[in-house]
Each structure stands twice: as structure tokens, then as C-alpha cells.
Write a protein that holds these residues in place. Structure first.
Motif, PDB file in Angstrom:
ATOM      1  N   GLY A  82      11.062 -12.572  -4.791  1.00 12.95           N
ATOM      2  CA  GLY A  82      10.168 -13.401  -4.003  1.00 12.95           C
ATOM      3  C   GLY A  82       9.304 -12.648  -3.018  1.00 12.95           C
ATOM      4  O   GLY A  82       8.593 -13.255  -2.222  1.00 12.95           O
ATOM      5  N   ASN A  83       9.340 -11.336  -3.046  1.00 10.50           N
ATOM      6  CA  ASN A  83       8.537 -10.542  -2.131  1.00 10.50           C
ATOM      7  C   ASN A  83       7.206 -10.204  -2.800  1.00 10.50           C
ATOM      8  O   ASN A  83       7.044  -9.151  -3.402  1.00 10.50           O
ATOM      9  CB  ASN A  83       9.282  -9.270  -1.728  1.00 10.50           C
ATOM     10  N   ALA A  84       6.259 -11.114  -2.681  1.00 11.07           N
ATOM     11  CA  ALA A  84       4.961 -10.952  -3.348  1.00 11.07           C
ATOM     12  C   ALA A  84       4.191  -9.750  -2.817  1.00 11.07           C
ATOM     13  O   ALA A  84       3.323  -9.216  -3.504  1.00 11.07           O
ATOM     14  CB  ALA A  84       4.135 -12.224  -3.184  1.00 11.07           C
ATOM     15  N   ASN A  85       4.490  -9.297  -1.598  1.00  8.29           N
ATOM     16  CA  ASN A  85       3.794  -8.145  -1.031  1.00  8.29           C
ATOM     17  C   ASN A  85       4.087  -6.853  -1.785  1.00  8.29           C
ATOM     18  O   ASN A  85       3.362  -5.884  -1.638  1.00  8.29           O
ATOM     19  CB  ASN A  85       4.171  -7.951   0.440  1.00  8.29           C
ATOM     20  N   LEU A  86       5.178  -6.832  -2.561  1.00  7.99           N
ATOM     21  CA  LEU A  86       5.521  -5.628  -3.311  1.00  7.99           C
ATOM     22  C   LEU A  86       5.302  -5.791  -4.808  1.00  7.99           C
ATOM     23  O   LEU A  86       5.819  -5.032  -5.608  1.00  7.99           O
ATOM     24  CB  LEU A  86       6.978  -5.236  -3.039  1.00  7.99           C
ATOM     25  N   ASP A 108       0.822  -1.204   0.000  1.00  6.27           N
ATOM     26  CA  ASP A 108       0.000   0.000   0.000  1.00  6.27           C
ATOM     27  C   ASP A 108       0.856   1.253   0.000  1.00  6.27           C
ATOM     28  O   ASP A 108       0.553   2.219  -0.694  1.00  6.27           O
ATOM     29  CB  ASP A 108      -0.937   0.024   1.197  1.00  6.27           C
ATOM     30  N   SER A 109       1.937   1.251   0.761  1.00  5.85           N
ATOM     31  CA  SER A 109       2.756   2.453   0.822  1.00  5.85           C
ATOM     32  C   SER A 109       3.476   2.698  -0.492  1.00  5.85           C
ATOM     33  O   SER A 109       3.648   3.841  -0.902  1.00  5.85           O
ATOM     34  CB  SER A 109       3.743   2.388   1.986  1.00  5.85           C
ATOM     35  N   LYS A 110       3.896   1.646  -1.188  1.00  4.87           N
ATOM     36  CA  LYS A 110       4.510   1.834  -2.506  1.00  4.87           C
ATOM     37  C   LYS A 110       3.479   2.404  -3.467  1.00  4.87           C
ATOM     38  O   LYS A 110       3.778   3.309  -4.241  1.00  4.87           O
ATOM     39  CB  LYS A 110       5.071   0.523  -3.063  1.00  4.87           C
ATOM     40  N   GLN A 111       2.269   1.895  -3.440  1.00  5.21           N
ATOM     41  CA  GLN A 111       1.226   2.415  -4.316  1.00  5.21           C
ATOM     42  C   GLN A 111       0.919   3.863  -3.962  1.00  5.21           C
ATOM     43  O   GLN A 111       0.742   4.693  -4.840  1.00  5.21           O
ATOM     44  CB  GLN A 111      -0.042   1.558  -4.232  1.00  5.21           C
ATOM     45  N   GLN A 112       0.883   4.191  -2.678  1.00  2.00           N
ATOM     46  CA  GLN A 112       0.654   5.572  -2.267  1.00  2.00           C
ATOM     47  C   GLN A 112       1.789   6.464  -2.756  1.00  2.00           C
ATOM     48  O   GLN A 112       1.551   7.594  -3.180  1.00  2.00           O
ATOM     49  CB  GLN A 112       0.528   5.667  -0.748  1.00  2.00           C
TER      50      GLN A 112
END
Length: 112
Positions: free
Chosen positions: A60-64, A28-32
Motif C-alpha cells: 500500500g505504499n504508493a510512494n515506492l 526518488d531515493s530508491k530510483q537514485q
């Protein structure tokens, strides 16, 4: 290229505090960050952040992982560069072409 720098672990984040990310929800913070950068017409910085997200996904960091909105936001930043000088507009156009190509691959991977 900008993506290559992001992949080598170089700092590709915007240095001003308006794009600082927080740890609780990195995606979310990257998208923000992308959304904050977009209105100012900083296509290069938005593209760097997208590349950083792709690099993190590859590690491998699927959250990003970038989303459709991530790609669209970078394209929007390119459009916002229309009031910039000629060299910035040219760079924004080149970024838009690269992002469009990435978006096509993203669609193939996601929807096929």
C-alpha cells in the motif's frame, strides 16, 4: 529468489553508503539507488531493490511504486554485466528475463 527475500522484509539494500536512501522522498531515493547501482553491473542488487519497491507497493505504499524507469534501469544493470564472469552473466540474463516479464505485466496494468 531475490524477490521473495525482499518480500520477507530482509535487508535487500546495498551495504555500501553509495546507495543509502533518504527519508524526504523515498521514491526518488530508491530510483537514485537503482541508478547508482546500474553502472557497476550489479544486476542482482538492482533486482533486489526493484523487488523491494514492488513489495512496498503491494503493502500500500504508493510512494515506492516502481516506474518504467525502475524496470529499465534494472535491465540496464543486466546489460552492464557483460564484462563479469560467466556465472554473473548467466544470473544477469535470468534477471533480465524476469524483469522483462514483470515489465510486460506493468505495461498491461498501466496502459490497459
Amino acid at each position: 529468489s531475490l524477490c521473495q527475500r525482499a518480500g520477507k522484509g530482509e535487508d535487500t539494500s546495498n551495504s555500501d553508503s553509495s546507495t543509502a536512501t533518504t527519508k524526504p522522498n523515498k521514491k526518488d531515493s530508491k530510483q537514485q539507488s537503482l541508478t547508482i547501482i546500474m553502472p557497476t553491473g550489479k544486476a542482482e542488487k538492482a533486482y533486489q531493490l526493484l523487488c523491494e519497491m514492488e513489495y512496498q507497493k503491494a503493502r500500500g505504499n504508493a510512494n515506492l511504486s516502481p516506474t518504467l524507469v525502475s524496470y529499465s534501469t534494472v535491465l540496464n544493470a543486466c546489460v552492464q554485466s557483460h564484462t563479469s564472469g560467466r556465472s554473473r552473466r548467466k544470473a544477469a540474463f535470468e534477471i533480465a528475463v524476469k524483469v522483462f516479464e514483470k515489465l510486460e505485466k506493468f505495461g498491461e496494468e498501466t496502459y490497459l
